[in-house]
Design a protein around this motif. Structure first.
Motif, PDB file in Angstrom:
ATOM      1  N   TYR A 244       0.796  -1.231   0.000  1.00  0.00           N
ATOM      2  CA  TYR A 244       0.000   0.000   0.000  1.00  0.00           C
ATOM      3  C   TYR A 244       0.823   1.272   0.000  1.00  0.00           C
ATOM      4  O   TYR A 244       0.277   2.363  -0.180  1.00  0.00           O
ATOM      5  N   ASN A 245       2.126   1.183   0.206  1.00  0.00           N
ATOM      6  CA  ASN A 245       2.943   2.398   0.128  1.00  0.00           C
ATOM      7  C   ASN A 245       4.310   2.052  -0.432  1.00  0.00           C
ATOM      8  O   ASN A 245       5.068   1.290   0.186  1.00  0.00           O
ATOM      9  N   LEU A 246       4.638   2.606  -1.588  1.00  0.00           N
ATOM     10  CA  LEU A 246       5.917   2.333  -2.235  1.00  0.00           C
ATOM     11  C   LEU A 246       6.874   3.511  -2.139  1.00  0.00           C
ATOM     12  O   LEU A 246       7.992   3.434  -2.643  1.00  0.00           O
ATOM     13  N   ALA A 247       6.438   4.597  -1.479  1.00  0.00           N
ATOM     14  CA  ALA A 247       7.262   5.810  -1.463  1.00  0.00           C
ATOM     15  C   ALA A 247       7.270   6.414  -0.064  1.00  0.00           C
ATOM     16  O   ALA A 247       6.612   7.419   0.202  1.00  0.00           O
ATOM     17  N   ALA A 248       8.003   5.785   0.850  1.00  0.00           N
ATOM     18  CA  ALA A 248       8.109   6.301   2.215  1.00  0.00           C
ATOM     19  C   ALA A 248       8.733   7.687   2.218  1.00  0.00           C
ATOM     20  O   ALA A 248       9.483   8.041   1.302  1.00  0.00           O
ATOM     21  N   PRO A 249       8.437   8.515   3.230  1.00  0.00           N
ATOM     22  CA  PRO A 249       8.979   9.874   3.252  1.00  0.00           C
ATOM     23  C   PRO A 249      10.490   9.902   3.375  1.00  0.00           C
ATOM     24  O   PRO A 249      11.100   9.036   4.007  1.00  0.00           O
ATOM     25  N   ALA A 250      11.094  10.910   2.759  1.00  0.00           N
ATOM     26  CA  ALA A 250      12.531  11.132   2.886  1.00  0.00           C
ATOM     27  C   ALA A 250      12.847  11.600   4.304  1.00  0.00           C
ATOM     28  O   ALA A 250      11.979  12.078   5.041  1.00  0.00           O
ATOM     29  N   LEU A 251      14.120  11.507   4.658  1.00  0.00           N
ATOM     30  CA  LEU A 251      14.549  11.838   6.016  1.00  0.00           C
ATOM     31  C   LEU A 251      14.128  13.249   6.411  1.00  0.00           C
ATOM     32  O   LEU A 251      13.558  13.467   7.492  1.00  0.00           O
ATOM     33  N   ALA A 252      14.368  14.226   5.565  1.00  0.00           N
ATOM     34  CA  ALA A 252      14.056  15.617   5.910  1.00  0.00           C
ATOM     35  C   ALA A 252      12.566  15.811   6.132  1.00  0.00           C
ATOM     36  O   ALA A 252      12.152  16.550   7.044  1.00  0.00           O
ATOM     37  N   ASP A 253      11.733  15.171   5.310  1.00  0.00           N
ATOM     38  CA  ASP A 253      10.287  15.299   5.478  1.00  0.00           C
ATOM     39  C   ASP A 253       9.819  14.630   6.761  1.00  0.00           C
ATOM     40  O   ASP A 253       8.963  15.163   7.479  1.00  0.00           O
ATOM     41  N   ALA A 254      10.374  13.461   7.046  1.00  0.00           N
ATOM     42  CA  ALA A 254      10.001  12.765   8.270  1.00  0.00           C
ATOM     43  C   ALA A 254      10.472  13.526   9.508  1.00  0.00           C
ATOM     44  O   ALA A 254       9.805  13.517  10.548  1.00  0.00           O
ATOM     45  N   SER A 287       0.272  10.008  18.446  1.00  0.00           N
ATOM     46  CA  SER A 287       0.781   9.190  17.344  1.00  0.00           C
ATOM     47  C   SER A 287       0.450   9.766  15.979  1.00  0.00           C
ATOM     48  O   SER A 287       1.226   9.638  15.027  1.00  0.00           O
ATOM     49  N   SER A 288      -0.697  10.415  15.868  1.00  0.00           N
ATOM     50  CA  SER A 288      -1.121  10.912  14.554  1.00  0.00           C
ATOM     51  C   SER A 288      -0.180  11.976  13.996  1.00  0.00           C
ATOM     52  O   SER A 288      -0.161  12.213  12.790  1.00  0.00           O
ATOM     53  N   ALA A 289       0.616  12.594  14.867  1.00  0.00           N
ATOM     54  CA  ALA A 289       1.502  13.674  14.412  1.00  0.00           C
ATOM     55  C   ALA A 289       2.558  13.191  13.433  1.00  0.00           C
ATOM     56  O   ALA A 289       3.047  13.977  12.615  1.00  0.00           O
ATOM     57  N   ILE A 290       2.925  11.906  13.485  1.00  0.00           N
ATOM     58  CA  ILE A 290       3.952  11.414  12.565  1.00  0.00           C
ATOM     59  C   ILE A 290       3.364  10.603  11.418  1.00  0.00           C
ATOM     60  O   ILE A 290       4.103  10.074  10.588  1.00  0.00           O
ATOM     61  N   GLN A 291       2.037  10.498  11.370  1.00  0.00           N
ATOM     62  CA  GLN A 291       1.427   9.652  10.353  1.00  0.00           C
ATOM     63  C   GLN A 291       1.314  10.370   9.012  1.00  0.00           C
ATOM     64  O   GLN A 291       1.186  11.595   8.952  1.00  0.00           O
ATOM     65  N   VAL A 292       1.348   9.574   7.964  1.00  0.00           N
ATOM     66  CA  VAL A 292       1.177  10.073   6.596  1.00  0.00           C
ATOM     67  C   VAL A 292      -0.013   9.340   6.001  1.00  0.00           C
ATOM     68  O   VAL A 292      -0.007   8.105   5.918  1.00  0.00           O
ATOM     69  N   GLY A 293      -1.046  10.082   5.618  1.00  0.00           N
ATOM     70  CA  GLY A 293      -2.226   9.443   5.064  1.00  0.00           C
ATOM     71  C   GLY A 293      -2.913   8.513   6.030  1.00  0.00           C
ATOM     72  O   GLY A 293      -3.500   7.509   5.620  1.00  0.00           O
ATOM     73  N   GLY A 294      -2.823   8.818   7.322  1.00  0.00           N
ATOM     74  CA  GLY A 294      -3.506   8.012   8.335  1.00  0.00           C
ATOM     75  C   GLY A 294      -2.780   6.763   8.755  1.00  0.00           C
ATOM     76  O   GLY A 294      -3.338   5.947   9.491  1.00  0.00           O
ATOM     77  N   THR A 295      -1.543   6.580   8.322  1.00  0.00           N
ATOM     78  CA  THR A 295      -0.804   5.385   8.710  1.00  0.00           C
ATOM     79  C   THR A 295       0.634   5.744   9.049  1.00  0.00           C
ATOM     80  O   THR A 295       1.185   6.732   8.546  1.00  0.00           O
ATOM     81  N   THR A 296       1.236   4.968   9.919  1.00  0.00           N
ATOM     82  CA  THR A 296       2.646   5.132  10.245  1.00  0.00           C
ATOM     83  C   THR A 296       3.476   4.524   9.128  1.00  0.00           C
ATOM     84  O   THR A 296       3.140   3.457   8.613  1.00  0.00           O
ATOM     85  N   LEU A 297       4.556   5.206   8.755  1.00  0.00           N
ATOM     86  CA  LEU A 297       5.399   4.716   7.668  1.00  0.00           C
ATOM     87  C   LEU A 297       6.869   4.695   8.089  1.00  0.00           C
ATOM     88  O   LEU A 297       7.284   5.493   8.938  1.00  0.00           O
ATOM     89  N   PRO A 298       7.652   3.800   7.500  1.00  0.00           N
ATOM     90  CA  PRO A 298       9.098   3.883   7.675  1.00  0.00           C
ATOM     91  C   PRO A 298       9.632   5.150   7.010  1.00  0.00           C
ATOM     92  O   PRO A 298       8.906   5.857   6.302  1.00  0.00           O
ATOM     93  N   THR A 299      10.909   5.423   7.234  1.00  0.00           N
ATOM     94  CA  THR A 299      11.584   6.583   6.649  1.00  0.00           C
ATOM     95  C   THR A 299      12.714   6.123   5.737  1.00  0.00           C
ATOM     96  O   THR A 299      13.421   5.163   6.068  1.00  0.00           O
ATOM     97  N   VAL A 300      12.871   6.782   4.604  1.00  0.00           N
ATOM     98  CA  VAL A 300      14.051   6.541   3.771  1.00  0.00           C
ATOM     99  C   VAL A 300      15.204   7.280   4.449  1.00  0.00           C
ATOM    100  O   VAL A 300      15.443   8.461   4.214  1.00  0.00           O
TER     101      VAL A 300
END
Length: 529
Positions: A244-254, A287-300
């Motif tokens: 469901y997610n192929l493009a985790a946020p970059a370090l600076a965005d995260a 927890s919602s403060a770090i979520q993207v699109g309602g889900t927690t994601l890893p970081t590149v």
């Protein structure tokens, strides 16, 4: 005391006969050694033997990540001098209450569970990574009896969740030498290293390890395939609904999300001292403060994940392992139920459909999508809306990954779970039309409660039981050989870009489907792939 005396007597008699006892056990452990006493690299464990298997519950695989270890890579667990009884599950990792996990504020949660057939092995090993949006979930929800009965050892693991597992922040990046976040992924790798080092003592084959997971566990499995730090830790992977997610946020965005999280929790000075002194419940509440699109994601982050999944798989820079890659026919029905339906108090109606559609695909693409997914007399508006999100987030992304992996030398087997009458296993309001082959519906077929074929009180029909038996056999055979095919099972051909065929997994219908891409309108969602 009696046990220790017996051991000393045995030792004295052995020495008098010129024999040296070589053991890392205490005297009592040696004298009481049985079929469920196991040496590990940190100490001796004593598990439980049931009528069907041997099980070892609540084994620590890393030090508790508390205090100064919060938001650091997992550290080695301390040795224990006495025999450790491992007959009960440990606490789950800190998380909010949800249909997918019990509420917890425990940070001392890096534990795993081992289930093995009786006998000496060596048994192929399957390591299960639970789902839950990297925010919820737990290792103790899954009954591995059916898989163990197929002759495989199963390991289920906990890992840090939410901000405790995936917070990225400039101060953490500075402390970590240029990267931060992905602590939960590092926990999974620590668990895999533990398996690699210790599973032979349980009868497992350390050279034949399959990782598998669903939803966020599937995303985690994809992440481990892409992570250079996981190289050599596993030989095969099974991904259930994890594309469901192929493009985790970059370090600076995260990091910006991490700064927002710090501010919301009262750490406006952005200091690690403040962050590490936060109570766990306050971290969970934000927890919602770090979520993207309602889900927690890893970081590149450049370390655990040097590239997005899309870039790693597309460029061939990933761990070359055999993969089963699959999704469910009606993935998004469950996810709509716990998001949109909760917000509205009901499923969306016909007048709301174009509004919600534009909200998720954008006003430019919305007319094209609405033309491809018109409201109709066969489905409710909510079902049509769910079709859009199922195809966009799961079906076509999974197909894209299968094509990328295959083109870059991996052997892949693709499936679609398609039981439209799958029993509902979560406590959510019913829909009159049902939920179809919803997100996570296939788990009960891979982890059925064997004695009665009942999972969370929902009985299988005879046809569903047959489907479950076939799926368990496919999964176990893949873990054994890297190929799910075995005598008595319908043939499952490996995926090829040219044939573009999926194995349908439905009651009374297990076999190839060359129309998957057309049925899910992948030309819209992954054009040119």
């Amino acid at each position: 005391m009696v046990c220790e005396s017996k051991f000393l007597l045995y030792k004295a008699l052995a020495l008098s006969a010129g024999i040296v006892l070589v053991t890392g056990l205490t005297g009592c452990a040696e004298a009481n050694r049985d079929s469920v006493t196991v040496d590990t690299d940190k100490g001796v464990l004593h598990g439980v033997e049931t009528t069907t298997m041997r099980q070892y519950l609540g084994i620590p695989y890393a030090a508790p990540p508390v205090g100064s270890l919060r938001w650091k890579a997992p550290q080695p667990v301390a040795n224990w001098p006495e025999v450790k009884q491992v007959n009960a599950y440990a606490k789950n990792c800190a998380q909010p209450a949800s249909p997918f996990g019990q509420a917890s504020t425990s940070e001392d949660c890096l534990y795993l569970n081992v289930f093995t057939p009786k006998g000496n092995g060596p048994f192929p090993v399957m390591v299960w990574i639970h789902g839950g949006a990297l925010l919820t979930g737990e290792s103790n929800d899954y009954d591995p009896t059916a898989l163990v009965n197929q002759g495989v050892a199963v390991v289920t693991i906990n890992y840090r969740l939410g901000p405790l597992g995936f917070l990225t922040h400039p101060a953490l990046t500075a402390e970590g030498g240029g990267s931060s976040g992905n602590y939960g992924l590092m926990d999974q790798q620590a668990a895999m290293r533990w398996v690699k080092s210790n599973i032979a003592a349980f009868g497992g084959d350390a050279s034949n390890i399959t990782i598998f997971g669903e939803s966020a566990g599937g995303l985690s499995t994809h992440s481990q395939i892409a992570s250079p730090l996981a190289s050599g830790l596993f030989q095969k992977a099974i991904v259930e609904s994890g594309a469901y997610n192929l493009a985790a946020p970059a370090l600076a965005d995260a990091e910006k999300l991490g700064q927002s999280f710090a501010t919301k929790t009262g750490c406006s000075d952005q200091s690690l001292t403040c962050l590490r002194n936060l109570p766990a419940d306050k971290i969970i509440a934000n927890s919602s403060a770090i979520q993207v699109g309602g889900t927690t994601l890893p970081t590149v982050d450049g370390k655990v994940l040097p590239l997005t999944l899309n870039d790693a798989f597309g460029s061939g820079r990933f761990n070359k392992v055999s993969v089963i890659e699959g999704s469910n026919q009606h993935e998004y029905s469950l996810l709509s139920a716990v998001t949109t339906d909760v917000t509205l108090g009901r499923p969306i109606n016909a007048s709301e459909y174009p509004v919600f559609l534009a909200g998720v695909v954008g006003s430019t693409l919305a007319p094209v999508v609405q033309g491809a997914y018109p409201l109709n007399s066969i489905e409710t508006p909510a079902q049509t809306f769910d079709d859009v999100l199922t195809d966009a987030a799961f079906s076509c992304n999974g197909r894209k990954i299968a094509r990328q992996l295959t083109a870059n030398g991996a052997t892949v087997y693709t499936y679609e779970f398609a039981d439209k009458n799958a029993p509902m296993v979560f406590n959510i309001p019913p829909r009159p039309e049902g939920y179809g082959a919803y997100h996570a519906a296939e788990i009960q077929y891979v982890f059925p409660t064997t004695a009665s074929k009942v999972y969370f009180g929902a009985p299988f029909t005879a046809a569903q039981t047959e489907l479950s038996n076939r799926m368990v056999a496919y999964w176990a055979q893949f873990a054994k050989t890297g190929n799910p095919n075995a005598s008595g099972l319908p043939t499952w051909a490996p995926y090829s870009v040219a044939a573009d065929s999926y194995q349908t997994l439905a009651p009374g219908n297990v076999g190839p489907n060359a129309q998957f891409a057309a049925q899910h309108k992948c030309a819209i969602w992954t054009p040119g792939v």
